[in-house]
Every structure is written in structure tokens, then in C-alpha cells.
Design an enzyme around this catalytic site. Structure first.
Site, short mmCIF file in Angstrom:
data_model
loop_
_atom_site.label_atom_id
_atom_site.label_comp_id
_atom_site.label_asym_id
_atom_site.label_seq_id
_atom_site.Cartn_x
_atom_site.Cartn_y
_atom_site.Cartn_z
N GLU A 127 1.00 -1.53 0.51
CA GLU A 127 0.08 -0.33 -0.11
C GLU A 127 0.91 0.94 -0.12
O GLU A 127 2.24 1.56 0.54
CB GLU A 127 -0.61 0.16 1.50
CG GLU A 127 0.10 -0.24 2.17
CD GLU A 127 -1.58 -0.32 3.88
OE1 GLU A 127 -1.94 -1.29 3.75
OE2 GLU A 127 -0.73 0.53 4.71
N CYS A 140 3.33 8.18 0.97
CA CYS A 140 4.50 7.44 2.20
C CYS A 140 4.27 5.73 0.96
O CYS A 140 3.15 5.65 1.10
CB CYS A 140 3.41 6.94 3.67
SG CYS A 140 3.48 6.12 4.48
N CYS A 147 6.27 -7.33 6.22
CA CYS A 147 8.00 -7.39 6.44
C CYS A 147 8.06 -8.29 7.30
O CYS A 147 8.06 -9.18 8.48
CB CYS A 147 7.91 -5.78 7.88
SG CYS A 147 9.26 -5.59 7.75
N CYS A 151 7.72 -6.30 14.63
CA CYS A 151 7.33 -5.55 16.13
C CYS A 151 5.86 -5.77 16.05
O CYS A 151 5.00 -6.13 15.52
CB CYS A 151 7.75 -4.13 15.30
SG CYS A 151 9.39 -3.68 14.99
N CYS A 154 2.91 -3.67 14.98
CA CYS A 154 2.40 -3.62 14.06
C CYS A 154 1.99 -4.30 12.98
O CYS A 154 2.48 -6.03 12.98
CB CYS A 154 3.86 -2.84 13.79
SG CYS A 154 3.77 -2.05 11.21
N CYS A 378 -0.88 2.07 9.38
CA CYS A 378 0.83 1.06 9.48
C CYS A 378 0.17 -0.81 9.27
O CYS A 378 0.07 -2.23 9.24
CB CYS A 378 0.31 0.87 10.89
SG CYS A 378 -1.28 0.46 12.12
N1 SAH Z 1 10.17 -0.18 8.65
C1 SAH Z 1 10.63 0.91 9.63
C2 SAH Z 1 9.31 1.36 8.42
C3 SAH Z 1 7.67 0.63 9.65
S1 SAH Z 1 6.34 2.19 9.60
C4 SAH Z 1 10.28 0.97 10.63
O1 SAH Z 1 10.28 0.19 11.64
O2 SAH Z 1 10.96 2.04 10.93
C5 SAH Z 1 6.49 3.98 10.00
C6 SAH Z 1 6.10 3.74 11.60
O3 SAH Z 1 5.44 3.35 11.72
C7 SAH Z 1 7.38 3.23 12.22
O4 SAH Z 1 7.77 4.20 13.61
C8 SAH Z 1 6.89 2.00 12.92
O5 SAH Z 1 7.09 1.57 14.16
C9 SAH Z 1 5.03 3.25 13.20
N2 SAH Z 1 4.75 1.96 13.27
C10 SAH Z 1 3.72 0.52 12.59
N3 SAH Z 1 2.79 -0.13 13.53
C11 SAH Z 1 1.94 1.13 14.27
C12 SAH Z 1 1.00 1.61 15.24
N4 SAH Z 1 0.21 0.76 14.78
N5 SAH Z 1 0.70 2.63 15.50
C13 SAH Z 1 1.76 3.76 16.12
N6 SAH Z 1 3.08 3.42 14.96
C14 SAH Z 1 3.11 2.48 14.29
#
Ligand code: SAH
Length: 387
Positions: A127, A140, A147, A151, A154, A378
Site C-alpha cells: 500500500e 508514504c 516485513c 514488531c 505493527c 500501519c
Molecule cells: N520499518 C520501518 C518503517 C515502518 S512504518 C521502521 O520501522 O521505521 C513507520 C513507523 O510507524 C515506524 O516507526 C513504525 O514503528 C510505526 N508504526 C508501526 N505500527 C504502528 C502502529 N500500530 N501505531 C503507531 N505507529 C506504528
């Protein structure tokens, strides 16, 4: 492995955009893992010239084709009237294959936030989100289908990694957004993409070569690339230290964001599992080196999760870690994933977190929650779309 079946492509009109988009109907998912077809955005201009020559065309057609794609945002032969008809069909077919088909489009904020769920040639879902603000338009983008960083807060991380995206699959998301803007399909009149953030699905630094080439395509001037300023591109990473170090050596001026989410290793080991390999101190040291080399402030991303990482002592610890740095903290109210036991912090806890960071002299912003109604934060659209 079974031979690849060609997708059935039917033109449809998307309700939200009122423009024709191609909806690809696939009879079940094909196995992932093959390289996507070659596309001119995968290649630097010199190699595009070689490819064009190999097709029996004069080398200058590479620039013509590139201007159409990177400057006019089209991959359609019938929109390339400066090219002889026979050549344009052959060239477009060979160098501008349609890699992404819009599976679903969602809009909110009166149409100024638009999320597209794309299906790749091999059935993977990724997306991208376009966000128009009064002074800028941010795209974005995803760098991987899924991925591998796992985490737990996420949605993308929970689904696992399908595969890396190719350079052209990454660039194609931005070109599609640029086309929407240029043709006046986003409220606010015709416009241009000013910023690109690698904050969609995937860990960009785990797909280093394709992401780096995508940054070059996005930021090199037309016809080599799209001509977006490097300073307006942000690479967001979980903190893959060797890759940050490699990025530092590239001599780019893109912005680096590190997803910290906890100032202490004990908690970060659980929120960002790759912390077991590269810990908070190493990640921050690599980010500092990046800032020293580029002169650019780095960002720390911190999703505020109620009673997990939003305690006052953690704000103080984060503030003291960053007090001497050219750094900025971007707090993200947690966007809970379906079934998650975690929620966003209470407003009072969030305010206190901000106050304590500021008391250490650390600049803080709280990310707006744009696109929340359409799961813009996310990877939830792809996760909920199903096969
Ligand atoms: N892999 C990269 C990009 C991820 S998306 C990274 O980890 O930086 C960008 C940001 O959104 C990251 O900081 C990620 O941790 C955050 N993110 C992911 N899921 C989320 C959620 N459910 N709520 C808030 N932030 C989130």
C-alpha cells in the site's frame, strides 16, 4: 514451481477516483519470489539507453520514454505522441510493464488523504498513502511486501515478509501519486509530490539496493529521475546499524528516522525485536554518525503505548539520551492493530511525555492521525484485505 499464469486484467472505474484503473483478477495467489519484470525505473539512464538500443531503437528514445514516465507520469504508449507509433508500442511493452494494479482505493479528510492497496504482478499486496497538506504533499511508500522485523504492535510486522519490492515497484507508487496530483484528481487543484517517506510496509534498509536505487530515481532530475529534493525524502528504519552506516557513506542528504519506541534495551527487545542484535546505544550512535556526515537532524519515532512505554521516567531517559543531539522526536499515538491488547496513551500521559522531552531541550512533534479511519498508519488495509 508452476509456470506463471498471466493475470486477467479488466479496466474498471474506481468509485473514489472516477478514473479508469486496472483491476487485476487473479485466480488464486501465485507463489512469490520471482523478480518482477524489468522496468525502466529499475535502470539508470545509461542502462536504459543500452536496453533501447538492444530493441533496435536509437538511444535518445530512452530519454523520451523517461520524460514521459518521470516527467509526465505516464506509461501509456498512446499518450506518447512524440514517438513513432510502432516504436512506442514496442518500447512501452518492453520497458514500461504495468507492475502495480490498484486493488482498492480509500480516501478520507475530504479526499486529501488517499490510500491505495496495490497488487503486484505475483499477487502480493502493498500500500501507499498520499497526504495533501496546505504546504506540501507527502507520499508514504512501501519498500517490501510484508516485513520481517516482527514488531508486535505493527500489523505489517505480524504478517511476516513476503518479498522485497523492486526499485520500479517502489518508484511506481510515487509516480502513481504524482499522476493523480498532476491531473487534478486530488482536491486542491493540480499539484506535485513534495515529500516521500519510506514509512509504508516493510523495512527499507532490509531491501537496501532497491531502496537506494529508488531514492536515486526519485531525486535525480528528469529524465534520469523524478526530481524530488533529497532533503524531502525520509528513510525510516528499525535500526539496522550496518545499513545505516552504509547509508551514511552514500553522501545523500535524505532524512533518517529511527524507530526507537523505547529508550531502554529491556523494553525495546520486546517492541522492536531486532534490538537484540543492535541495541539502543548502537542505533543512536549510528544515527549520530549519519547526522555528523550529512548535517541533517535525525528523527526518533516513538509510538506511545499506554502503560507500556509512556511512563514519565522513560520520557526522562529518552530526553537525557538525546539532549546533546541534533535530533527530533516524533511521537506517534499508537494505532491499535486488530485484536491488540495495547492502546494509545491517555492524553495526560502524552502531554507529560512531551513536556519532559522538551524540558531536556529535545524538539518534539506529535504525529497527526491522518488516515486513521482508513488504517493509513500501519499496513492494516493489506492485512484485512485477505487473499
Ligand atoms: N520499518 C520501518 C518503517 C515502518 S512504518 C521502521 O520501522 O521505521 C513507520 C513507523 O510507524 C515506524 O516507526 C513504525 O514503528 C510505526 N508504526 C508501526 N505500527 C504502528 C502502529 N500500530 N501505531 C503507531 N505507529 C506504528
Amino acid at each position: 514451481m508452476s509456470p506463471r499464469r498471466p493475470p486477467v486484467t479488466v479496466p474498471v472505474v474506481s468509485a473514489s477516483t472516477r478514473v479508469p484503473v486496472e483491476l487485476t483478477l487473479t485466480a488464486g495467489r501465485r507463489p512469490a519470489g520471482r523478480r518482477p519484470p524489468r522496468h525502466l525505473a529499475d535502470l539508470p539512464l545509461t542502462e536504459r539507453r543500452v536496453a533501447v538500443t538492444a530493441l533496435g531503437e536509437p538511444a535518445f528514445r530512452a530519454s523520451q520514454l523517461s520524460r514521459h514516465y518521470f516527467g509526465r507520469y505516464t506509461d501509456r504508449a498512446d499518450e506518447m505522441s512524440d514517438l513513432p507509433r510502432a516504436s512506442r508500442d514496442a518500447l512501452a511493452q518492453a520497458l514500461l510493464p504495468r507492475l502495480l494494479t490498484a486493488e482498492r482505493e480509500l480516501g478520507c479528510d475530504d479526499g486529501t488523504t488517499r490510500k491505495t492497496l496495490w497488487r503486484t504482478y505475483d499477487g502480493a499486496l502493498v500500500e501507499s498513502v498520499l497526504m495533501r497538506y496546505p504546504d506540501r504533499v507527502t507520499m508514504c511508500v512501501s519498500s517490501q511486501a510484508g516485513c520481517g522485523m516482527a514488531c508486535p504492535f505493527c500489523a505489517t510486522g505480524q504478517a511476516g515478509l513476503t518479498r522485497n519490492l523492486s526499485t520500479a515497484e517502489i518508484v511506481g507508487q510515487v509516480v502513481a501519486g504524482a499522476r493523480l496530483l498532476a491531473t487534478g484528481q486530488v482536491p486542491g487543484g493540480p499539484g506535485r509530490i513534495s515529500n516521500v517517506v519510506f514509512m509504508g510496509m516493510g523495512e527499507p534498509l532490509a531491501n537496501y539496493a532497491s531502496v537506494l536505487a529508488a531514492i536515486r530515481r526519485l531525486t535525480d532530475p528528469v529524465p534520469e529521475g523524478m526530481g524530488i529534493s533529497q532533503r524531502s525524502v525520509t528513510v525510516s528504519t528499525v535500526g539496522l546499524v550496518p545499513a545505516i552506516t552504509r547509508l551514511t557513506a552514500e553522501g545523500l542528504s535524505v532524512r533518517l528516522a529511527v524507530s526507537l519506541h523505547a529508550p531502554d534495551d529491556e523494553l525495546r527487545d520486546t517492541l522492536v525485536p531486532v534490538n537484540r542484535r543492535w541495541q539502543v546505544a548502537e542505533v543512536l550512535a549510528a544515527a549520530r554518525d549519519y547526522t555528523a556526515a550529512t548535517g541533517r537532524r535525525f528523527s526518533v519515532e516513538y509510538a506511545l503505548i499506554k502503560d507500556i512505554n509512556d511512563q514519565a521516567w522513560r520520557a526522562d531517559l529518552l530526553g537525557s539520551l538525546l539532549a546533546a543531539d541534533l535530533a527530533h522526536v516524533n511521537l506517534i499515538p499508537l494505532n491499535p492493530t486488530p485484536g491488540s491488547k495495547w492502546t494509545a496513551s491517555r492524553p495526560a500521559a502524552q502531554r507529560e511525555f512531551v513536556r519532559r522531552l522538551e524540558a531536556h531541550g529535545v524538539p518534539v512533534t506529535v504525529r497527526d492521525t491522518r488516515g486513521r479511519e482508513i488504517d493509513g498508519a500501519c499496513g492494516q488495509l493489506a492485512a484485512s484485505a485477505g487473499p
